[in-house]
Design a protein around this motif. Sequence first.
Motif, PDB file in Angstrom:
ATOM      1  N   PRO A  28       0.821  -1.220   0.000  1.00  0.00           N
ATOM      2  CA  PRO A  28       0.000   0.000   0.000  1.00  0.00           C
ATOM      3  C   PRO A  28       0.852   1.266   0.000  1.00  0.00           C
ATOM      4  O   PRO A  28       1.864   1.351   0.691  1.00  0.00           O
ATOM      5  N   GLN A  29       0.417   2.240  -0.792  1.00  0.00           N
ATOM      6  CA  GLN A  29       1.091   3.534  -0.886  1.00  0.00           C
ATOM      7  C   GLN A  29       0.049   4.647  -0.938  1.00  0.00           C
ATOM      8  O   GLN A  29      -1.024   4.475  -1.509  1.00  0.00           O
ATOM      9  N   ALA A  30       0.387   5.784  -0.373  1.00  0.00           N
ATOM     10  CA  ALA A  30      -0.494   6.955  -0.412  1.00  0.00           C
ATOM     11  C   ALA A  30       0.007   7.906  -1.501  1.00  0.00           C
ATOM     12  O   ALA A  30       0.615   8.933  -1.216  1.00  0.00           O
ATOM     13  N   LEU A  31      -0.239   7.554  -2.757  1.00  0.00           N
ATOM     14  CA  LEU A  31       0.212   8.410  -3.860  1.00  0.00           C
ATOM     15  C   LEU A  31      -0.657   9.648  -4.020  1.00  0.00           C
ATOM     16  O   LEU A  31      -0.189  10.691  -4.470  1.00  0.00           O
ATOM     17  N   ASP A  32      -1.922   9.526  -3.663  1.00  0.00           N
ATOM     18  CA  ASP A  32      -2.873  10.630  -3.823  1.00  0.00           C
ATOM     19  C   ASP A  32      -3.010  11.364  -2.500  1.00  0.00           C
ATOM     20  O   ASP A  32      -3.034  10.741  -1.430  1.00  0.00           O
ATOM     21  N   HIS A  33      -3.130  12.681  -2.584  1.00  0.00           N
ATOM     22  CA  HIS A  33      -3.191  13.496  -1.361  1.00  0.00           C
ATOM     23  C   HIS A  33      -4.153  14.660  -1.549  1.00  0.00           C
ATOM     24  O   HIS A  33      -4.353  15.156  -2.665  1.00  0.00           O
ATOM     25  N   ILE A  34      -4.735  15.089  -0.445  1.00  0.00           N
ATOM     26  CA  ILE A  34      -5.471  16.354  -0.396  1.00  0.00           C
ATOM     27  C   ILE A  34      -4.874  17.168   0.745  1.00  0.00           C
ATOM     28  O   ILE A  34      -4.871  16.728   1.900  1.00  0.00           O
ATOM     29  N   TRP A  35      -4.346  18.333   0.411  1.00  0.00           N
ATOM     30  CA  TRP A  35      -3.724  19.236   1.378  1.00  0.00           C
ATOM     31  C   TRP A  35      -4.591  20.492   1.494  1.00  0.00           C
ATOM     32  O   TRP A  35      -5.108  20.977   0.489  1.00  0.00           O
ATOM     33  N   VAL A  36      -4.708  21.030   2.691  1.00  0.00           N
ATOM     34  CA  VAL A  36      -5.465  22.267   2.886  1.00  0.00           C
ATOM     35  C   VAL A  36      -4.615  23.262   3.683  1.00  0.00           C
ATOM     36  O   VAL A  36      -3.778  22.872   4.497  1.00  0.00           O
TER      37      VAL A  36
END
Length: 312
Positions: free
Chosen positions: A257-265
């Motif tokens: 598993p990898q967290a390639l997608d991100h949402i930053w605020v």
Amino acid sequence: MRFLVILSCLLAATVLSADCRGLAPARSLPAPRANEWTLATLNLWRLRDIRKDSRLDKPLSAAVLKKRIQALADFIAGPLQAPHMLAVQEAENRELLEALAVRLARQGWRYRVVLKEGNDPSGMDVGLLYREPVRITSVGQLFAEQGFHGHSLFSRPPLRVTVQAPRQLQLVVVHLRSARGLQKPRVHEKRQSQAALLANWAAEQDGPLVVAGDFNTAWDAGRFSDSYERFAASGLFNLWKLLPKRQRYSFRHRCRPQALDHIWVSPNLETSVSRMAASRGNAGRYQSLYGSQGVAPVSDHDALVVYFSTGG
């Protein structure tokens, strides 16, 4: 020795083509509450049309394209709960997103489409679908003319959108350079340069800001995480932190598993975030994805969504 090399290649091919074991069952995103609006991000897995526009373009047949558009519409209206804004990566052109919007309209969801052509030699771009009550006042690109060793720094320039409602903010949709060839100094430098330039720009923004999409990097060790660390220096808050550690992934590389997608605020948006979630059912299903040509599942990435409070 030759036998071992051939065996290694066969094993690698098997891993890449087979579905991973022990995958979480398919899971829809929670529906937004009456006082929430949503922004999601999804990589569309090489959504192309039927024309061959370049040497690297691999067009779809008309039959497969029709099935893929319908499957994506069903996925967006169903498991994704028709987000108010959907940032997308790997769409070849605006016409494809317009066709997707037509299919969604048949299901009762009227979306508008944003896409600006970039510099990718294979034709992939980033875009946005949005629906009421979202209102947009301007659309542009960041760093489209920025050079890198005689070429474009960004094959897919970040899409910059000014949102007026349901609240004022800037949204930037990204698809940064992949980790393919990461052992090469030039690739490593390009990834770091993209992340650093975007991070510096984000740090200079005063108003509410969301940066979402496929960053092709995550917290880890070594070169793969270098561009993540560069962007993290922007001061934005990564919404993965709202989920338990075991749930922080949107992709599987060789089943890991990898967290390639991100949402930053930005910090001035954090209090408006009520929750964050990730879908399940796409990542790690290699055999199913390639076997169905992107119909079931529709992508090699799971989707992320952030829920904003209308009162925030």
